[in-house]
Scaffold this active site. Sequence first.
Site, mmCIF file in Angstrom:
data_model
loop_
_atom_site.group_PDB
_atom_site.id
_atom_site.type_symbol
_atom_site.label_atom_id
_atom_site.label_comp_id
_atom_site.label_asym_id
_atom_site.label_seq_id
_atom_site.Cartn_x
_atom_site.Cartn_y
_atom_site.Cartn_z
ATOM 1 N N GLU A 122 -3.376 7.634 -4.100
ATOM 2 C CA GLU A 122 -3.505 6.305 -3.282
ATOM 3 C C GLU A 122 -3.112 5.455 -4.413
ATOM 4 O O GLU A 122 -3.579 5.211 -5.583
ATOM 5 C CB GLU A 122 -4.771 5.947 -2.825
ATOM 6 C CG GLU A 122 -4.638 4.613 -1.746
ATOM 7 C CD GLU A 122 -5.889 4.584 -1.402
ATOM 8 O OE1 GLU A 122 -6.889 4.253 -1.850
ATOM 9 O OE2 GLU A 122 -6.152 4.608 -0.106
ATOM 10 N N TYR A 145 0.849 -1.187 0.120
ATOM 11 C CA TYR A 145 -0.105 -0.121 0.017
ATOM 12 C C TYR A 145 0.812 1.196 -0.162
ATOM 13 O O TYR A 145 1.819 1.349 0.687
ATOM 14 C CB TYR A 145 -1.029 -0.019 1.472
ATOM 15 C CG TYR A 145 -1.669 1.351 1.308
ATOM 16 C CD1 TYR A 145 -2.847 1.385 0.660
ATOM 17 C CD2 TYR A 145 -1.311 2.336 1.961
ATOM 18 C CE1 TYR A 145 -3.814 2.494 0.761
ATOM 19 C CE2 TYR A 145 -2.021 3.722 2.056
ATOM 20 C CZ TYR A 145 -3.203 3.603 1.521
ATOM 21 O OH TYR A 145 -3.819 4.784 1.436
#
Length: 390
Positions: A197, A109
């Site tokens: 993101e 992530y």
Amino acid sequence: MNIHEYQAKELLKSYGVPVPAGKVAFSEPEAGAAAQEIGGSRWVVKAQIHAGGRGKAGGVKVVDAIADVKKTADAMLGTHLVTHQTGLEGQAVQRVWVEQASRIVKEYYLGFVIDRTSQRVTLLASSEGGVDIEDVAKTHPEKIIKVIIDSAIGLMPYQCRNIAVAIGLKGRLVNQSVKLMQGVYQCMVERDALQAEINPMAVVDCDGDEKLIALDAKLNFDDNAIYRQKAIMDLRDLAEEDPKEVEATSHGLSYIALTGNIGCIVNGAGLAMASMDAITLHGGEPANFLDVGGGASPTKVTNACRIVLEDPNVRCILVNIFAGINRCDWIAQGLIQACNSLHIKVPLIVRLAGTNVEEGRKILEESGLQFITAENLDDAAAKAVATARG
Ligand code: ADP
Ligand code: MG
């Protein structure tokens, strides 16, 4: 403002961020042609909507024949994809992104957000990628690495290397991560993004060679800076936005649709927030946020009423004006104009204060129309909540 995954990937690619080869398609034949052009023998067909969680909802499909790319695109296009981020009605799929399928070794992530406390961009990274970061934050907060970036010096290579090592990247992948992280950061800063993101940032196997790439990309831009980001503005997909919000913007109104039944027309964002708080405090629920801004003309007020009333849940409208630059007489004229032209059936609770308040009140009184007047914000909120209930 949000953009689609494929637009984010194309943008990030121009900042040196490695992304899989892909093409956008609006129809079944375009999807087939896209796969042909990309080449290879495995593709991923990804529904393009402004929401995540597509994988779990069937919006990301790996296929290994061009015929299946077409079949999958055809099945996705024109449907409403419901994910945990869309709400029950889902989002219409009007385009798909066909990209080269990767052989994933591991998913990580990577996220950049603005930390309001430190007033800086904060980088978040985790070895637990591909899943919701909110879940990781709950179950394994220690697996999220946070680094605050000094805006004066930017994201330094050593910071990226520290993060890479902390999430378990090794060897050449560490240096690749520097390029990827710096690319996303540079894009974010130059393009006035509020959030970036990459979930997952993945290590993939390219014929025995491991590479780090962005497999998903989400970018959100600052609406207040969009005037100086023409290229970003051009990426706007109006079909993804609430039509009421789009219309409001075109009239210079700031409107955000909410789920309650008390419509709000207020001047100033701060007072609009306070009005919503007061409604909530009295046990009601606002149907929207709406800031008419300063110097609101009668026409602007009429437009505000129309947009608020497009929401079928609205049972009454709270008008709360504390006029400085605004003029209460103009607001009153606007309300009367709205009542007459829109044939408003719901009660209006009106609180006026400030510039030309006496004229404003007089105009309302002499109109012969029924307004519920209020002395102050608290009184107005109480009356609005009672009216919505009654
Ligand atoms: P979402 O976050 O909306 O679910 P993603 O783009 O993150 O959509 O895709 C979901 C999952 O699908 C990823 O975590 C990854 O495992 C897989 N995936 C996405 N793109 C590819 C790709 N190009 N090749 C192989 N797998 C992919
Ligand atoms: Mg994702």
